[in-house]
Design a protein around this motif. Structure first.
Motif, PDB file in Angstrom:
ATOM      1  N   VAL A 297      -8.030  -4.284   6.171  1.00  0.00           N
ATOM      2  CA  VAL A 297      -8.951  -3.646   5.230  1.00  0.00           C
ATOM      3  C   VAL A 297      -8.284  -2.505   4.454  1.00  0.00           C
ATOM      4  CG1 VAL A 297     -11.120  -2.371   5.008  1.00  0.00           C
ATOM      5  CG2 VAL A 297     -10.993  -4.359   6.527  1.00  0.00           C
ATOM      6  N   PRO A 298      -7.510  -1.605   5.094  1.00  0.00           N
ATOM      7  CA  PRO A 298      -6.833  -0.574   4.296  1.00  0.00           C
ATOM      8  C   PRO A 298      -5.864  -1.136   3.258  1.00  0.00           C
ATOM      9  CG  PRO A 298      -6.883   0.065   6.606  1.00  0.00           C
ATOM     10  CD  PRO A 298      -7.359  -1.356   6.540  1.00  0.00           C
ATOM     11  N   VAL A 299      -5.115  -2.206   3.615  1.00  0.00           N
ATOM     12  CA  VAL A 299      -4.186  -2.793   2.649  1.00  0.00           C
ATOM     13  C   VAL A 299      -4.962  -3.413   1.484  1.00  0.00           C
ATOM     14  CG1 VAL A 299      -2.484  -4.627   2.276  1.00  0.00           C
ATOM     15  CG2 VAL A 299      -2.339  -3.174   4.308  1.00  0.00           C
ATOM     16  N   PHE A 300      -6.063  -4.105   1.798  1.00  0.00           N
ATOM     17  CA  PHE A 300      -6.906  -4.644   0.722  1.00  0.00           C
ATOM     18  C   PHE A 300      -7.399  -3.522  -0.189  1.00  0.00           C
ATOM     19  CE2 PHE A 300     -11.358  -5.124  -0.600  1.00  0.00           C
ATOM     20  CZ  PHE A 300     -11.207  -6.132  -1.553  1.00  0.00           C
ATOM     21  N   ALA A 301      -7.875  -2.429   0.420  1.00  0.00           N
ATOM     22  CA  ALA A 301      -8.376  -1.308  -0.377  1.00  0.00           C
ATOM     23  C   ALA A 301      -7.278  -0.712  -1.242  1.00  0.00           C
ATOM     24  CB  ALA A 301      -8.966  -0.239   0.539  1.00  0.00           C
ATOM     25  N   PHE A 302      -6.053  -0.663  -0.692  1.00  0.00           N
ATOM     26  CA  PHE A 302      -4.945  -0.082  -1.445  1.00  0.00           C
ATOM     27  C   PHE A 302      -4.676  -0.865  -2.728  1.00  0.00           C
ATOM     28  CE2 PHE A 302      -0.380   0.169  -2.399  1.00  0.00           C
ATOM     29  CZ  PHE A 302      -0.253   1.534  -2.580  1.00  0.00           C
ATOM     30  N   PHE A 303      -4.779  -2.194  -2.657  1.00  0.00           N
ATOM     31  CA  PHE A 303      -4.489  -3.004  -3.833  1.00  0.00           C
ATOM     32  C   PHE A 303      -5.718  -3.263  -4.705  1.00  0.00           C
ATOM     33  CE2 PHE A 303      -0.818  -4.270  -1.170  1.00  0.00           C
ATOM     34  CZ  PHE A 303       0.188  -3.937  -2.054  1.00  0.00           C
ATOM     35  N   SER A 304      -6.902  -2.939  -4.211  1.00  0.00           N
ATOM     36  CA  SER A 304      -8.115  -3.183  -4.991  1.00  0.00           C
ATOM     37  C   SER A 304      -8.682  -1.921  -5.621  1.00  0.00           C
ATOM     38  CB  SER A 304      -9.191  -3.820  -4.103  1.00  0.00           C
ATOM     39  OG  SER A 304      -8.794  -5.097  -3.671  1.00  0.00           O
ATOM     40  N   ALA A 305      -8.479  -0.780  -4.967  1.00  0.00           N
ATOM     41  CA  ALA A 305      -9.094   0.465  -5.448  1.00  0.00           C
ATOM     42  C   ALA A 305      -8.229   1.202  -6.455  1.00  0.00           C
ATOM     43  CB  ALA A 305      -9.392   1.385  -4.261  1.00  0.00           C
ATOM     44  N   GLY A 306      -7.037   0.676  -6.722  1.00  0.00           N
ATOM     45  CA  GLY A 306      -6.164   1.340  -7.678  1.00  0.00           C
ATOM     46  C   GLY A 306      -6.607   1.087  -9.104  1.00  0.00           C
ATOM     47  N   VAL A 307      -7.520   1.887  -9.574  1.00  0.00           N
ATOM     48  CA  VAL A 307      -8.073   1.736 -10.923  1.00  0.00           C
ATOM     49  C   VAL A 307      -7.453   2.787 -11.833  1.00  0.00           C
ATOM     50  CG1 VAL A 307     -10.165   1.734 -12.323  1.00  0.00           C
ATOM     51  CG2 VAL A 307     -10.236   0.910  -9.956  1.00  0.00           C
TER      52      VAL A 307
END
Length: 445
Positions: A297-307
């Protein structure tokens, strides 16, 4: 502080009144407390990954971040040449949904949700927390002529890890009943989100490949039903199931849920029955949950939340996009009103009263916290809009709406923290008294 009870201490007698959000069984309380501790750590990592992604995506080195996220790797003939970001959302997030599948089955087979009277409140609350945000979002979009209706499901999800991280940050002594309600609400919410992704966000479904996925899935189910949990046997079958489901056009995270649903919850009769100890589902959950909460989940967030916010101009553009406005309003207003209103309504229709240690403002605080939609919301945003400007604005709105909901929940819950501390002390006394809380002195349902 003494626990207030409507029946005298002693053996259980006839039940004449129902309590809503009363504490469940002591064993269930212990199990959920363990889950909450793991999710809180995962939530802290999730917050760190999100902040790191936002900082990098808006720094002078932003091009390196997006180059890494969009770098493609994999085997194209099997339709598995994906960007790093897609590997995180389609691959790693399947681990998260596998744990969700295990937890869902555990709750409905052996948890408190197996009793219809206990399950009614969180199920109805979760449904209200999905339906009202979707309606609010659709209402805002329909009035603007935007083509963003396909994002109706974005504000319907609750991120339990992020929500628990908020609780850890504000250091609240939330009573066990409210924590359990939040977790079970999120479990049902996950089930609805899984169904939405499976039915509404599949693309070009190929029945042949989907049918072929049943072969490794069936073998996986056969092995776990025999209580075989050797990784060298289960992992290749799980990967094959995931790959075939992904190639079939159904979102690959659904494979994780299906695999989780096959795992038996209770121990087999020859091994002593359900009372002999945890079943294979709980064993696998204990193994995989740290990988899910600590890495996937943290890795997913790292690549998804980078706006890339684009400064004031970019944020102003997002604020005027009906899609972003709809998501933010639906998360903050729709989730809180939907969860709170549904809970209040089901309580009145069941002729039940709120547990005497709680007040409706406590339920409202939890309802606000349910507006922290992050992991699944970001996933649905990607499925709905991809990397288009609408997609970037949707992610910005998810971050803004989740942050607003978290801050409002923090204010409400912190105002009640002194009372929560007294309730917590009473719960500790109950747990120390012969290892059995006084929940058995009154109706646990």
């Amino acid at each position: 502080m003494e626990r207030r009870s409507q029946t005298p201490a002693g053996p259980p007698g006839p039940v004449t009144h129902r309590w809503t959000l009363a504490r469940g069984s002591y064993l269930e309380y212990q199990r959920i407390a363990g889950i909450l501790r793991k999710e809180t750590v995962g939530g802290a990592l999730l917050l760190l990954a999100t902040v790191a992604a936002l900082v990098w995506a808006n720094s002078p080195a932003r091009d390196a971040y997006f180059a890494l996220r969009d770098f493609r790797v994999g085997y194209e003939p099997w339709h598995l040449e994906l960007s790093v970001g897609h590997w995180a959302s389609d691959g790693l997030l399947a681990i998260f949904f596998f744990v969700a599948g295990l937890e869902l089955k555990r709750e409905f087979v052996a948890g408190d949700l197996r009793r219809p009277s206990t399950a009614a409140v969180p199920i109805v609350a979760a449904c209200g927390g999905v339906l009202l945000p979707a309606l609010i979002y659709a209402g805002i979009i329909l009035g603007t002529g935007s083509d963003g209706l396909k994002g109706w499901a974005i504000p319907t999800a609750t991120d339990i890890a992020f929500a628990l991280a908020v609780l850890a940050v504000i250091s609240t002594h939330l009573p066990a009943a409210l924590r359990t309600f939040l977790l079970t609400l999120a479990v049902v919410d996950d089930l609805i989100a899984i169904a939405i992704i499976a039915f509404f966000y599949g693309t070009g479904v190929q029945p042949g490949l989907l049918g072929l996925a049943l072969v490794p899935l069936g073998l996986f189910a056969f092995l776990v039903q025999k209580r075989i949990h050797a990784s060298y046997l289960l992992l290749p079958l799980a990967v094959a199931t995931w790959a075939l489901v992904h190639t079939s056009g159904i979102h690959a995270t659904v494979a994780g849920v299906l695999l989780g649903f096959t795992v038996p919850v209770l121990r087999s009769a020859k091994n002593g029955g359900p009372e002999a100890g945890p079943g294979l589902a709980e064993t696998l959950e204990n193994r995989v949950r740290p990988l899910s909460a600590g890495i996937a989940v943290p890795v997913f967030a790292f690549f998804s939340a980078g706006v890339a916010l684009g400064g004031w101009e970019g944020m102003a553009a997002a604020a005027t996009d009906p899609i972003a406005v709809g998501i933010a309003v639906a998360l903050v207003v729709g989730k809180s009103v939907g969860v709170f209103g549904s809970t209040w309504l089901v309580t009145k229709t069941r002729h039940a009263s709120l547990d005497p240690d709680l007040k409706w403002v406590d339920v409202f605080g939890i309802a606000l916290l349910a507006g922290v939609g992050f992991t699944v919301s970001l996933l649905i945003a990607e499925l709905s809009f991809g990397s288009s400007p609408h997609g970037e604005h949707a992610k910005t709105a998810i971050l803004a709406g989740s942050l607003t909901a978290a801050l409002l929940a923090a204010v409400v819950l912190r105002l009640r923290n002194r009372h929560y501390r007294l309730v917590e002390q009473a719960e500790l006394v109950d747990a120390d008294r012969d290892g059995i809380p006084d929940v058995f002195q009154r109706d646990p349902q």
